[in-house]
Design a protein around this motif. Structure first.
Motif, PDB file in Angstrom:
ATOM      1  N   ARG B   6      -8.914   0.016   3.924  1.00 59.76           N
ATOM      2  CA  ARG B   6      -7.928  -0.199   2.866  1.00 59.76           C
ATOM      3  C   ARG B   6      -6.677  -0.883   3.431  1.00 59.76           C
ATOM      4  O   ARG B   6      -6.159  -1.835   2.849  1.00 59.76           O
ATOM      5  CB  ARG B   6      -7.573   1.165   2.266  1.00 59.76           C
ATOM      6  CG  ARG B   6      -6.902   1.097   0.929  1.00 59.76           C
ATOM      7  CD  ARG B   6      -6.640   2.501   0.403  1.00 59.76           C
ATOM      8  NE  ARG B   6      -6.129   2.460  -0.946  1.00 59.76           N
ATOM      9  CZ  ARG B   6      -6.893   2.397  -2.030  1.00 59.76           C
ATOM     10  NH1 ARG B   6      -8.191   2.388  -1.922  1.00 59.76           N
ATOM     11  NH2 ARG B   6      -6.339   2.336  -3.229  1.00 59.76           N
ATOM     12  N   VAL B  10      -4.993  -4.421   2.592  1.00 60.80           N
ATOM     13  CA  VAL B  10      -3.583  -4.563   2.215  1.00 60.80           C
ATOM     14  C   VAL B  10      -2.923  -5.625   3.095  1.00 60.80           C
ATOM     15  O   VAL B  10      -2.218  -6.510   2.612  1.00 60.80           O
ATOM     16  CB  VAL B  10      -2.842  -3.209   2.367  1.00 60.80           C
ATOM     17  CG1 VAL B  10      -1.335  -3.400   2.290  1.00 60.80           C
ATOM     18  CG2 VAL B  10      -3.278  -2.239   1.282  1.00 60.80           C
ATOM     19  N   LYS B 294      -1.844  -3.667 -10.987  1.00 61.45           N
ATOM     20  CA  LYS B 294      -1.983  -2.261 -11.368  1.00 61.45           C
ATOM     21  C   LYS B 294      -3.136  -2.072 -12.352  1.00 61.45           C
ATOM     22  O   LYS B 294      -3.913  -1.123 -12.249  1.00 61.45           O
ATOM     23  CB  LYS B 294      -0.671  -1.750 -11.978  1.00 61.45           C
ATOM     24  CG  LYS B 294       0.420  -1.569 -10.929  1.00 61.45           C
ATOM     25  CD  LYS B 294       1.656  -0.931 -11.479  1.00 61.45           C
ATOM     26  CE  LYS B 294       1.481   0.562 -11.624  1.00 61.45           C
ATOM     27  NZ  LYS B 294       2.743   1.234 -11.987  1.00 61.45           N
ATOM     28  N   TRP B 298      -4.948  -1.432  -8.497  1.00 63.47           N
ATOM     29  CA  TRP B 298      -4.091  -1.237  -7.327  1.00 63.47           C
ATOM     30  C   TRP B 298      -3.157  -0.070  -7.611  1.00 63.47           C
ATOM     31  O   TRP B 298      -2.549  -0.002  -8.681  1.00 63.47           O
ATOM     32  CB  TRP B 298      -3.261  -2.493  -7.057  1.00 63.47           C
ATOM     33  CG  TRP B 298      -4.043  -3.629  -6.492  1.00 63.47           C
ATOM     34  CD1 TRP B 298      -5.258  -4.073  -6.912  1.00 63.47           C
ATOM     35  CD2 TRP B 298      -3.655  -4.470  -5.420  1.00 63.47           C
ATOM     36  NE1 TRP B 298      -5.656  -5.139  -6.178  1.00 63.47           N
ATOM     37  CE2 TRP B 298      -4.685  -5.415  -5.246  1.00 63.47           C
ATOM     38  CE3 TRP B 298      -2.552  -4.525  -4.585  1.00 63.47           C
ATOM     39  CZ2 TRP B 298      -4.635  -6.394  -4.268  1.00 63.47           C
ATOM     40  CZ3 TRP B 298      -2.499  -5.505  -3.621  1.00 63.47           C
ATOM     41  CH2 TRP B 298      -3.539  -6.426  -3.464  1.00 63.47           C
ATOM     42  N   GLN B 299      -3.022   0.802  -6.631  1.00 65.99           N
ATOM     43  CA  GLN B 299      -2.112   1.927  -6.802  1.00 65.99           C
ATOM     44  C   GLN B 299      -0.701   1.514  -6.401  1.00 65.99           C
ATOM     45  O   GLN B 299      -0.505   0.546  -5.658  1.00 65.99           O
ATOM     46  CB  GLN B 299      -2.581   3.106  -5.951  1.00 65.99           C
ATOM     47  CG  GLN B 299      -3.898   3.654  -6.465  1.00 65.99           C
ATOM     48  CD  GLN B 299      -4.433   4.777  -5.608  1.00 65.99           C
ATOM     49  OE1 GLN B 299      -3.723   5.330  -4.792  1.00 65.99           O
ATOM     50  NE2 GLN B 299      -5.686   5.101  -5.818  1.00 65.99           N
ATOM     51  N   THR B 300       0.258   2.321  -6.885  1.00 70.25           N
ATOM     52  CA  THR B 300       1.655   2.052  -6.540  1.00 70.25           C
ATOM     53  C   THR B 300       1.829   1.987  -5.025  1.00 70.25           C
ATOM     54  O   THR B 300       2.532   1.119  -4.503  1.00 70.25           O
ATOM     55  CB  THR B 300       2.552   3.176  -7.112  1.00 70.25           C
ATOM     56  OG1 THR B 300       2.308   3.239  -8.523  1.00 70.25           O
ATOM     57  CG2 THR B 300       4.009   2.911  -6.864  1.00 70.25           C
ATOM     58  N   ASP B 302      -0.320   1.033  -2.874  1.00 65.94           N
ATOM     59  CA  ASP B 302      -0.866  -0.231  -2.352  1.00 65.94           C
ATOM     60  C   ASP B 302       0.154  -1.352  -2.482  1.00 65.94           C
ATOM     61  O   ASP B 302       0.338  -2.165  -1.570  1.00 65.94           O
ATOM     62  CB  ASP B 302      -2.134  -0.618  -3.129  1.00 65.94           C
ATOM     63  CG  ASP B 302      -3.226   0.428  -2.999  1.00 65.94           C
ATOM     64  OD1 ASP B 302      -3.294   1.056  -1.936  1.00 65.94           O
ATOM     65  OD2 ASP B 302      -3.985   0.607  -3.962  1.00 65.94           O
TER      66      ASP B 302
END
Lengths: 231, 397
Positions: B6, B10, B294, B298-300, B302
């Motif tokens: 991950r 990123v 989002k 995608w998470q905050t 990330d």
């Protein structure tokens, strides 16, 4: 049921006035359904879709996807659900302008099984939407219709169980529209569940056994459920 | 493994994002590098000057005594050394001749020092300050150790001897027995060191007299106390301690560096504020991009991670390049940009070579003043960024 909405309600405040976008909506979508929600602009279709996708919080009521209530999960789980289970097709192309067509399609894979779903898979989907030779083009180099097709290809890259589409054929010419509907038809045949909001009444004619629902001033009604399921 | 994969994704996205906005990021990188370069150069120059002075003064006497008459320095008779022997704690008293010689040919003012190396406590260690050769021994008359500038001057004349005129215009010639090392340039560049008897002969000082008395004490913690006792016992003398000299250097360099650093830190602060302003005032395009990410899963965290990596790469590269350039500037160009500000005061002979000090404290200080505020200025506003409602992407907002 793969999607279940119970007593959903959403009110916005516009110009100091409360506007009810979604008014006590109950809806059950079974796996493999192709649900078309028809309605005019401002009838609350997009808000309903947004709540089903876990993007907008309802004022009251529940949304269950695969039996799990959207708002009872953590933000991380909800995001994961959006990534793994749902493919979104927005009202506007919503591409990232600084990424190429191929890179835009691969975006949902960034935190998923990137190795398993390779660029080749993205190219296959590009070919399905008729843009095989445009993988390196940036959104600004594509027409509105082509951008829309890239966004549609992106929605399918994760092979989601559910596709939520907001006016998917809104600005496409007739030929392209037919190509896209054929893609929908193929994925639907393979078992993907579709919830499509549109004001294009002809969309229903393109699919087998669609469920037709109407949205008027936030109220959802189904057009002869027995008939539409059997059609 | 999933976490690692991950983070790699990123980082991959952050790199491609930097590349996509390369012109903007390149501009930030250049400005940031320039500011860090200036701040680091100032810090390193100050460190180099202070450290060089400290290193050179390590061999200086702990207390130096000069006799004054009518406000001017005069020779010290041997009785003065004898009177000091009554003070407890003094381990050694060594006479020294210190004077200046004006060379009419080059117009240079040379500092001449006559030492009795055999009587100095660290006399056998003095050669460590030399790049080559050795100091003239007690019985070795007619040889000198030169600072680099004086040596260059002699070499330029094509000679292997240093010839100096006595007061009566008779000539004294000296063989060059050694040359001081670069690291001591700050104090030795114009220096000529010779046997104390040669120096007396050159300046025509009586055989038992000296210009200074170098006093060494048993306990370094007692330097100030003993200096005070000397001043009481010999009121016509000027007593200078090694800590006083070091303090003078630190004050002068520190004052100059502090002044420059304040100017540069103002520039750095302005840059950080600009970065904050830029990061907090997101463009519509950036907000839309975040909303899309989002929606796509995608998470905050990330999005924050992407912004963190982007900022870390920009500030990290700026830091590394800025500090490296500062090191090159100080080590190879002798801090040419700041030389007129940092040096050039009356006591220091201007042209000397700097050896930059790259201590962990200096590097950490620059890192804390540059990279950390930049990360905070860009990542904290990204929190607001990440709170953009994801459904705005659906409506094309």
């Amino acid at each position: 049921m793969i999607i279940e909405c119970r007593n959903l309600k959403k009110t916005y405040v516009a110009d100091g006035q409360a506007v009810t976008a979604v008014d006590d909506v109950n809806l059950s979508i079974a796996a493999g359904d192709f649900a078309i929600i028809l309605g005019h602009s401002g009838s609350g279709k997009t808000t309903l879709l947004s709540m089903i996708g876990g993007l907008t919080t309802p004022d009251s009521g529940e949304v269950l996807v695969n039996g799990i209530e959207n708002w009872h999960q953590s933000d991380a789980r909800l995001t994961e659900m959006r990534n793994q289970t749902i493919g979104f097709i927005f009202q506007f192309a919503s591409l990232i302008p600084t990424l190429t067509a191929l890179e835009n399609i691969l975006l949902p894979l960034s935190f998923g099984n990137r190795k398993a779903a390779s660029s080749r898979q993205a190219r296959d989907i590009l070919a399905q939407v008729g843009l095989k030779d445009r993988e390196n083009a940036f959104p600004a180099q594509l027409s509105g219709g082509q951008q829309r097709r890239i966004a549609i290809a992106r929605a399918f890259i994760n092979q989601p169980a559910i596709i939520l589409a907001d006016e998917p054929t809104g600005d496409l010419d007739e030929d392209t529209e037919q190509e896209i509907l054929a893609v929908f038809h193929e994925y639907h045949r393979q078992g993907t569940t579709f919830v499509v909001v549109t004001h294009n009444v002809h969309l229903a004619d393109s699919q087998e056994s669609p469920r037709i629902l109407h949205m008027r001033k936030g109220v959802l009604s189904e057009e002869n459920p027995a008939r539409t399921r059997a059609a | 493994m999933q976490i690692l994969a991950r983070q790699i994704n990123v980082l991959d996205y952050a790199l491609s994002s930097l590349w996509r906005r390369r012109m903007k990021n390149l501009s930030v990188l250049l400005v940031f590098t320039a500011v860090i370069f200036l701040v680091a150069s100032f810090q390193m120059t100050t460190g180099a000057l202070t450290r060089t002075a400290e290193r050179v003064l390590e061999n200086a006497p702990q207390i130096t005594l000069q006799r004054m008459s009518a406000g001017r320095q005069v020779d010290i008779p041997p009785e003065y050394a004898a009177r000091l022997s009554s003070i407890y704690g003094i381990s050694r008293i060594v006479p020294r001749v210190w004077g200046y010689y004006f060379d009419e040919v080059t117009g240079a003012n040379l500092t001449v020092m006559g030492l009795a190396t055999d009587r100095m406590p660290m006399g056998d260690q003095l050669h460590l300050a030399l790049a080559s050769g050795s100091f003239p021994g007690p019985g070795s008359r007619g040889s000198v150790v030169l600072g680099r500038a004086v040596n260059d001057m002699v070499q330029a004349r094509g000679s292997h001897l240093l010839s100096l005129f006595r007061n009566d215009l008779s000539m004294a010639s000296f063989e060059i027995s050694g040359v001081f090392a670069d690291a001591t340039d700050i104090l030795t560049r114009d220096l000529v060191v010779m046997n104390i008897d040669d120096a007396r002969d050159l300046f025509r000082i009586r055989g038992d007299r000296a210009t200074d008395l170098c006093v060494y004490v048993t306990n370094p913690n007692e330097i100030n106390t003993i200096a005070r006792k000397i001043a009481d016992l010999l009121p016509d003398t000027r007593v200078v301690t090694r800590p006083q000299i070091l303090k003078t250097y630190r004050v002068v360099f520190g004052w100059r560096s502090g002044f420059g650093s304040i100017c540069l830190l103002t520039a750095l602060t302005a840059f950080i504020i600009l970065a904050w302003d830029k990061a907090s005032g997101l463009s519509q395009e950036e907000k839309r991009e975040i909303a899309i990410l989002k929606v796509l899963g995608w998470q905050t965290a990330d999005i924050l991670a992407v912004r963190f990596w982007e900022s870390l790469l920009v500030s990290g590269i700026s830091f590394l390049v800025g500090v490296t350039l500062a090191f090159i500037h100080v080590a190879f160009f002798d801090a040419a940009l700041f030389r007129p500000i940092m040096v050039g005061w009356s006591v220091i002979f201007p042209p000397f070579h700097l050896v930059p000090e790259m201590t962990a404290q200096v590097v950490l200080l620059i890192f804390c003043l540059s990279v950390l505020p930049y990360l905070a200025a860009t990542v904290i506003p990204a929190w607001h960024t990440a709170s953009v409602p994801a459904d705005s992407a659906l409506s094309g907002a």
